[in-house]
Scaffold this motif. Structure first.
Motif, short mmCIF file in Angstrom:
data_model
loop_
_atom_site.label_atom_id
_atom_site.label_comp_id
_atom_site.label_asym_id
_atom_site.label_seq_id
_atom_site.Cartn_x
_atom_site.Cartn_y
_atom_site.Cartn_z
N GLU A 47 30.42 39.82 36.39
CA GLU A 47 31.26 40.45 35.05
C GLU A 47 32.76 40.70 35.55
O GLU A 47 32.96 41.15 36.66
N LEU A 48 33.51 40.56 34.72
CA LEU A 48 35.06 40.93 34.69
C LEU A 48 35.24 42.30 34.86
O LEU A 48 34.73 43.17 34.22
N ARG A 49 36.12 42.47 35.82
CA ARG A 49 36.90 43.79 36.05
C ARG A 49 38.44 43.79 35.71
O ARG A 49 39.00 42.67 36.26
N GLU A 50 38.91 44.73 35.34
CA GLU A 50 40.35 44.77 34.92
C GLU A 50 41.18 45.68 35.90
O GLU A 50 42.51 45.79 35.82
N ASP A 51 40.58 46.36 37.09
CA ASP A 51 41.18 47.20 37.85
C ASP A 51 41.34 46.33 39.33
O ASP A 51 41.84 46.90 40.08
N GLY A 52 41.31 45.08 39.16
CA GLY A 52 41.10 44.40 40.61
C GLY A 52 40.29 44.48 41.46
O GLY A 52 40.43 43.66 42.63
N LYS A 88 48.42 42.87 36.64
CA LYS A 88 47.29 43.32 37.72
C LYS A 88 46.46 42.16 37.95
O LYS A 88 46.25 41.50 37.08
N PRO A 89 45.97 42.21 39.31
CA PRO A 89 44.88 40.98 39.43
C PRO A 89 43.61 41.47 38.60
O PRO A 89 43.24 42.73 38.63
N LEU A 90 42.88 40.33 38.45
CA LEU A 90 41.69 40.83 37.75
C LEU A 90 40.56 40.66 38.80
O LEU A 90 40.75 40.20 39.99
N GLY A 91 39.30 41.24 38.44
CA GLY A 91 38.54 41.70 39.63
C GLY A 91 37.27 41.21 38.96
O GLY A 91 36.99 40.66 38.02
N ALA A 92 35.94 41.59 39.74
CA ALA A 92 34.82 41.21 39.35
C ALA A 92 33.62 42.05 40.11
O ALA A 92 33.49 42.35 41.21
N ASN A 93 32.53 41.99 39.19
CA ASN A 93 31.20 42.53 39.75
C ASN A 93 30.32 41.46 40.05
O ASN A 93 30.36 40.70 39.25
N ILE A 94 29.77 41.26 41.17
CA ILE A 94 29.08 40.07 41.53
C ILE A 94 27.60 40.45 41.91
O ILE A 94 27.33 41.48 42.74
N ARG A 95 26.75 40.00 41.21
CA ARG A 95 25.39 40.03 41.64
C ARG A 95 24.65 38.97 42.07
O ARG A 95 24.61 37.84 41.30
N ILE A 96 23.96 39.01 43.28
CA ILE A 96 23.36 37.77 44.01
C ILE A 96 21.80 38.00 43.73
O ILE A 96 21.23 38.88 44.24
#
Length: 294
Positions: A47-52, A88-96
């Motif tokens: 999932e894309l995050r915009e807070d880096g 700002k760098p993009l971030g992410a939520n990652i679920r495995i």
């Protein structure tokens, strides 16, 4: 911009053979192997995050978030990409969603890292080519570039020198012997032979079934008797051998029916399953797109 990617597969690999041909001055071992992709997979959600920030959305037993190869892969990619339009760098939520056992020789962690690089390269619209992703991936582990290559391969060096290889359609029965093998312990062993004569790709291509051996197998089987037991049992049906540094043991078959017959006789103390050979990575379409963006 796409904001989520769900159920991204991270396929397992089998080492159809694995020879240790030497050792470099820095301690890394020189190998020759054939990597075979199979359709047994972990899956990952992004999932894309915009807070880096880069966050793992679920716990993985025995693996701290900071040590997780998926988190490290995301951070490495982030450092190599341009920031978003607002700087700002993009971030992410990652679920495995783990299916592949840890310490099983199936490349699960490396494959998870590769899928992270592929998926976030697309999600962040970073535009890195396959080659650029592979240069990042080798910093995470020697097996990671193979999963980024997207095809089956003959590998040399420490596993990073890859040559695409066409392999026949096969089915595999894989046994999880119930032990987790630390790779470092196998490579440190004084019993490990490190002087197997190098082979050529054509040597394997001319006789792929039952070619070579796994030089790590004798060491792992001695240290972990359940591996030896699984090899002995599965060997009744064909050329059973260990993959990677262990612990999983496999045997190949020409048909799914043959694999099913073996599974029907499997002793209850082992978890076992069948898998089909893959000709390419399930996310190869994203790899192709990566190349077109260069």
């Amino acid at each position: 911009m796409t904001r989520t990617l769900h159920n991204c597969p991270a396929p397992a690999k089998l080492n159809l053979f694995l020879h240790v041909t030497g050792r470099r001055e820095d301690g890394y071992h020189l190998l020759q192997t054939v990597f075979q992709l199979i359709d047994r997979c972990d899956t990952l959600d992004f999932e894309l995050r915009e807070d880096g920030l880069i966050k793992r959305g679920n716990a993985v037993p025995g693996v701290a978030e900071s040590d997780d190869l998926t988190v490290r892969a995301a951070a490495l990619l982030q450092s190599a990409t341009r920031p978003s339009a607002d700087g700002k760098p993009l971030g992410a939520n990652i679920r495995i969603n783990k299916c592949l056992p840890m310490g099983g020789g199936l490349g699960g962690g490396s494959s998870d890292a590769a899928t992270t690089l592929i998926a976030l390269n697309y999600l962040w619209q970073a535009g890195l080519s396959n080659l650029e992703l592979m240069k990042l991936g080798v910093q995470l582990g020697a097996d990671v570039p193979f999963f980024l290559l997207g095809e089956n391969a003959f590998a040399e060096g420490i596993g990073e020198a890859l040559h695409v290889l066409a392999l026949p359609k096969r089915w595999f029965v894989v046994i999880e012997p119930g032990v987790s093998v630390p790779t470092a312990a196998i490579f440190r062993s004084a019993d490990l032979t490190r002087d197997t004569k190098p082979v050529r790709i054509t040597d394997f291509s001319n006789a792929p079934n039952g070619f070579g051996k796994n030089d790590l197998q004798a060491v792992a089987a001695k240290l972990f008797p359940p591996i030896a037991e699984a090899i002995k049992w599965l060997g009744k049906f064909g050329d059973a051998r260990m993959t990677g540094s262990g612990a999983c043991v496999f045997c190949s078959f020409e048909s799914e029916r043959e694999a099913d017959r073996v599974l029907e006789q499997m002793p209850p103390q082992w978890k076992a399953w069948k898998a089909e050979a893959l000709m390419q990575h399930p996310l190869a379409h994203l790899l192709n797109r990566n190349q077109e963006l260069v």
